[in-house]
Motif scaffolding. Structure first.
Motif, PDB file in Angstrom:
ATOM      1  N   ALA A  23      -2.249 -74.962  -4.955  1.00 28.06           N
ATOM      2  CA  ALA A  23      -1.654 -75.906  -5.244  1.00 28.06           C
ATOM      3  C   ALA A  23      -0.536 -76.329  -5.762  1.00 28.06           C
ATOM      4  N   SER A  24       0.440 -77.023  -6.828  1.00 26.36           N
ATOM      5  CA  SER A  24       1.592 -77.097  -7.298  1.00 26.36           C
ATOM      6  C   SER A  24       1.590 -77.354  -8.387  1.00 26.36           C
ATOM      7  N   VAL A  25       2.638 -77.289  -9.403  1.00 28.56           N
ATOM      8  CA  VAL A  25       2.503 -78.022 -10.505  1.00 28.56           C
ATOM      9  C   VAL A  25       3.371 -79.307 -10.663  1.00 28.56           C
ATOM     10  N   SER A  26       3.548 -79.306  -8.780  1.00 34.07           N
ATOM     11  CA  SER A  26       3.923 -80.460  -8.686  1.00 34.07           C
ATOM     12  C   SER A  26       3.185 -81.987  -8.324  1.00 34.07           C
ATOM     13  N   GLY A  27       1.875 -81.217  -8.178  1.00 34.79           N
ATOM     14  CA  GLY A  27       0.635 -82.028  -8.327  1.00 34.79           C
ATOM     15  C   GLY A  27       0.210 -82.173  -9.542  1.00 34.79           C
ATOM     16  N   LEU A  28       0.205 -80.938 -10.528  1.00 34.47           N
ATOM     17  CA  LEU A  28      -0.559 -82.047 -12.247  1.00 34.47           C
ATOM     18  C   LEU A  28       0.748 -82.966 -12.974  1.00 34.47           C
ATOM     19  N   MET A  29       2.290 -82.436 -12.698  1.00 35.29           N
ATOM     20  CA  MET A  29       3.152 -83.148 -13.516  1.00 35.29           C
ATOM     21  C   MET A  29       3.438 -84.351 -12.357  1.00 35.29           C
ATOM     22  N   GLY A  30       3.821 -84.499 -11.300  1.00 32.40           N
ATOM     23  CA  GLY A  30       4.782 -85.325 -10.398  1.00 32.40           C
ATOM     24  C   GLY A  30       6.138 -84.824 -10.099  1.00 32.40           C
ATOM     25  N   ASN A  31       6.962 -84.744  -9.405  1.00 36.11           N
ATOM     26  CA  ASN A  31       7.864 -84.269  -9.529  1.00 36.11           C
ATOM     27  C   ASN A  31       8.708 -85.580  -8.469  1.00 36.11           C
ATOM     28  N   ALA A  32       9.979 -86.477  -9.202  1.00 36.66           N
ATOM     29  CA  ALA A  32      10.591 -87.010  -8.062  1.00 36.66           C
ATOM     30  C   ALA A  32      11.030 -86.445  -6.431  1.00 36.66           C
ATOM     31  N   GLY A  33      10.956 -86.914  -5.867  1.00 39.23           N
ATOM     32  CA  GLY A  33      11.620 -86.868  -4.085  1.00 39.23           C
ATOM     33  C   GLY A  33      10.366 -85.953  -3.934  1.00 39.23           C
TER      34      GLY A  33
END
Ligand code: NAP
Length: 248
Positions: A141-151
């Motif tokens: 997965a990714s940290v992006s899937g846990l915390m969201g990431n602009a863009g």
């Protein structure tokens, strides 16, 4: 040699994190199906492994988003190796852009590769794992899937979806001796992050408590643990390997 006599499939193993995972599992004795989209990349990694551990790796090329092609490929891998103990769904892409301007094509490509790609391989191997009454599924997965990431609306949604998918299959398969877990990398030095402008990299590093990007081996170590017998009582979990970026 935690994986002696075991067979692992690693997708996106032609480069970056997937390559590191494949090398790690092979170093611990696994026979490996190296899957990539670009044939020459999977051949290069298979050759690298076979140079050290003769005959352990075999290269394959497929677009993970193509359900029919993946079912056919999994049939081929099962024929070649006769079993599958570990599936690592690692293939992934980014197509970043602000959500209001993101093209539907960029949305679809990322969801089809990162989320449907994992579903496709899961369906290709799950019956074999059920028959064996054992298996390990690890989704990257990714940290992006846990915390969201602009863009990264498409990417974060694909990775959050992957985490939820992992929990569902963990519940469905627990009684069959199969575990499913996610690993959520933070920022790892690969081709994927190499394209980031220096200024962004400097900003990102400020958000990482350990103060640097990770490398493929950091992720491979976590995957090897979750794939091993030592993790037999762990399922449905998300292990962040991110230098402390996300703490829950
Ligand atoms: P990478 O260096 O860009 O490598 C991506 C790999 O995925 C390549 O082997 C590529 O195949 C394969 N791939 C991409 N699309 C595919 C498709 N449609 N069908 C088959 N294979 C496909 O990426 P990475 O940084 O190693 O990332 C690996 C995984 O970790 C991804 O799921 C990514 O989202 C995740 N992740 C990475 C980071 C990071 O900081 N790097 C952070 C969090 C999560 P080819 O070699 O044939 O192109």
């Amino acid at each position: 040699m935690r994986f002696a006599n075991q067979v692992a499939i690693v997708t996106g193993a032609g480069r970056g994190i997937g390559r590191a995972i494949a090398l790690r599992l092979a170093n611990e004795g696994a026979r490996i199906a190296i899957v990539s989209r670009t044939e020459k990349n999977s051949i290069a990694v298979a050759e690298e492994i076979n140079a050290k551990h003769l005959g352990l790796a075999k290269p394959y090329a497929v677009d993970v988003a193509d359900h029919a092609a993946v079912q056919k490929l999994c049939g081929q891998i099962l024929e070649d190796f006769t079993r599958v103990d570990v599936l690592v769904n690692n293939a992934g892409v980014t197509k970043d852009g602000l959500s209001m301007r993101m093209s539907p094509e960029d949305w679809d490509t990322v969801i089809a590769t990162n989320l449907k790609g994992a579903f496709n391989f899961y369906q290709g191997v799950v019956r074999a794992m059920m028959k064996q009454r054992s298996g390990r599924i690890i989704n990257i997965a990714s940290v992006s899937g846990l915390m969201g990431n602009a863009g990264q609306a498409n990417y974060a949604a694909s990775k959050a979806g992957l985490i939820a998918f992992t929990k569902v299959i963990a519940r469905e398969l627990a009684s069959r001796g199969i575990t499913a877990n996610s690993v959520a990398p933070g920022f790892i030095a690969t081709d994927m992050t190499d394209v980031l402008p220096e200024k962004i990299k400097e900003e990102v590093i400020k958000e990482i408590p350990v103060g640097r990007f990770g490398d493929g081996e950091d992720i491979a170590a976590a995957v090897a643990f979750l794939a091993s017998g030592e993790a037999k009582y762990i399922t449905g979990q998300t292990l962040s390997v991110d230098g402390g970026m996300v703490m829950m």
